[in-house]
Design a protein around this motif. Structure first.
Motif, PDB file in Angstrom:
ATOM      1  N   ALA A 162      32.570  38.179  33.816  1.00 57.04           N
ATOM      2  CA  ALA A 162      32.609  38.426  32.364  1.00 57.04           C
ATOM      3  C   ALA A 162      31.211  38.780  31.862  1.00 57.04           C
ATOM      4  N   ARG A 163      30.203  38.131  32.401  1.00 53.88           N
ATOM      5  CA  ARG A 163      28.826  38.427  32.004  1.00 53.88           C
ATOM      6  C   ARG A 163      28.430  39.842  32.430  1.00 53.88           C
ATOM      7  N   ILE A 164      28.807  40.229  33.645  1.00 57.32           N
ATOM      8  CA  ILE A 164      28.504  41.578  34.126  1.00 57.32           C
ATOM      9  C   ILE A 164      29.199  42.622  33.265  1.00 57.32           C
ATOM     10  N   LEU A 195      40.162  43.969  31.875  1.00 56.87           N
ATOM     11  CA  LEU A 195      39.263  44.470  32.907  1.00 56.87           C
ATOM     12  C   LEU A 195      38.809  43.342  33.823  1.00 56.87           C
ATOM     13  N   LEU A 196      38.582  42.169  33.264  1.00 52.89           N
ATOM     14  CA  LEU A 196      38.164  41.015  34.054  1.00 52.89           C
ATOM     15  C   LEU A 196      39.184  40.698  35.145  1.00 52.89           C
ATOM     16  N   GLY A 197      40.461  40.777  34.796  1.00 51.61           N
ATOM     17  CA  GLY A 197      41.502  40.524  35.784  1.00 51.61           C
ATOM     18  C   GLY A 197      41.440  41.497  36.945  1.00 51.61           C
ATOM     19  N   TYR A 198      41.220  42.769  36.628  1.00 52.78           N
ATOM     20  CA  TYR A 198      41.077  43.783  37.679  1.00 52.78           C
ATOM     21  C   TYR A 198      39.837  43.504  38.526  1.00 52.78           C
ATOM     22  N   ILE A 216      38.238  40.763  39.164  1.00 52.20           N
ATOM     23  CA  ILE A 216      38.395  39.611  40.047  1.00 52.20           C
ATOM     24  C   ILE A 216      39.107  40.010  41.337  1.00 52.20           C
ATOM     25  N   ASN A 217      40.098  40.868  41.200  1.00 52.37           N
ATOM     26  CA  ASN A 217      40.912  41.252  42.358  1.00 52.37           C
ATOM     27  C   ASN A 217      40.324  42.384  43.191  1.00 52.37           C
ATOM     28  N   TYR A 218      39.349  43.109  42.633  1.00 50.70           N
ATOM     29  CA  TYR A 218      38.777  44.262  43.336  1.00 50.70           C
ATOM     30  C   TYR A 218      37.254  44.152  43.440  1.00 50.70           C
ATOM     31  N   GLN A 219      36.783  43.042  43.992  1.00 48.61           N
ATOM     32  CA  GLN A 219      35.327  42.844  44.088  1.00 48.61           C
ATOM     33  C   GLN A 219      34.821  42.742  45.523  1.00 48.61           C
ATOM     34  N   GLY A 220      35.685  42.947  46.485  1.00 53.10           N
ATOM     35  CA  GLY A 220      35.231  42.952  47.868  1.00 53.10           C
ATOM     36  C   GLY A 220      34.674  41.621  48.318  1.00 53.10           C
TER      37      GLY A 220
END
Length: 313
Positions: free
Chosen positions: A245-247, A226-229, A231-235
């Motif tokens: 990772a904390r979120i 999920l972290l990988g996704y 990172i790439n989809y955070q606007g």
């Protein structure tokens, strides 16, 4: 008069990239993440360092390298060594808060050399926004040649936004969302910042909601996946691994892990539907400058921050 440049970069990766490309000038590497944690208007005073040190220790179990920080900032104590300053920062909130802080630090030190901005983002022929280190050598060199000289109005704007960010009322940032300046991504960053506060209906921030949607809409195997996704989809946030990772960990209440599959539980679906407010289920005492995240919610109907009921007097 010969030109001697000081390049202030957004991290070690970019500093190394500039050195590899033979970009001439002194490099100051800025490795803070002032978009999270408490801040003071006076930057890198003893009080500021102490405050930031406590934050990193408490939230990320990281010990600040004081010697490294002082070594980098000391380069600003010799303004006679350079004649111009180049700021290398990107389109996202992470970089913009750091950039605004750097401009204020230069003002604190009464350094009045010309300041230029090299900012990446939209690249012709690319659908995605690009970071500086993601640019090809030709693209990065072109960005440098086409850099933007900051006007007095831009400097004053950065000073104002930093003062508001360090203060107690972030609704004061709203008028600057529509203000024209040389910071062409500032509007998007300010909007993204206000939506880091819990929504009045669901209790989720925009980035938390987006993460739940990633789990709902994609075959996610684990939190690391999920972290990988994320990172790439955070606007326009530009957060790093540690932050995301904390979120994600704070959202564990909404996940079910079975048979190598991470999925939303009932609470996760209800949160996305806005049936209930899950603010109390997300334990997060994060500070954004001078404001605690848990003290405010973002109202979409009012398009502003409102105090949590128990803080409204």
């Amino acid at each position: 008069m010969d030109t001697h440049a000081l390049h202030i970069t957004n991290g070690t990766v970019l500093t190394n990239y500039l050195n590899d490309l033979g970009i001439v000038g002194e490099k100051l590497t800025w490795e803070e993440m002032l978009c999270e944690g408490p801040t003071l208007e006076s930057i890198y005073s003893k009080g500021f360092l102490s405050l930031r040190s406590s934050f990193f220790k408490d939230f990320y179990e990281i010990d600040l390298d004081y010697k490294k920080i002082i070594r980098e900032i000391d380069k600003l104590n010799h303004p006679e060594m350079f004649t111009e300053i180049n700021l290398w920062f990107e389109y996202d909130l992470f970089c913009h808060i750091n950039m605004i802080a750097v401009i204020n630090l230069l003002n604190e030190k009464k350094i009045d050399h010309p300041i230029y901005l090299i900012c990446s983002g939209r690249i012709e022929g690319s659908k995605n926004l690009k970071g500086l280190s993601e640019l090809t050598p030709k693209q990065l060199t072109t960005h440098y040649k086409e850099r933007t000289k900051l006007k007095k109005e831009d400097i004053d704007l950065a000073k104002t936004i930093w003062r508001i960010y360090c203060g107690k009322d972030h609704n004061l940032l709203k008028p600057y969302i529509v203000k024209t300046s040389s910071f062409k991504y500032l509007s998007s960053c300010l909007k993204a910042h206000l939506k880091r506060f819990p929504d009045t209906k669901s209790g989720l921030t925009t980035i938390e909601e987006n993460i739940l949607k990633l789990v709902r809409d994609h075959p996610i195997k684990s939190k690391h996946h999920l972290l990988g996704y994320a990172i790439n989809y955070q606007g326009y946030y530009g957060f790093g691994d540690l932050q995301l990772a904390r979120i994600i960990d704070n959202l564990s209440f909404f996940f079910t892990k079975t048979n190598d599959q991470l999925s939303l539980n009932r609470a996760g679906h209800e949160a996305l539907l806005g049936h209930l407010n899950f603010y109390e289920n997300i334990a997060d005492n994060m500070m954004y400058g001078g404001v605690r995240k848990r003290d405010f919610q973002f109202s979409k109907p009012l398009n502003k921050l409102v105090k949590q009921p128990y803080h409204a007097n």
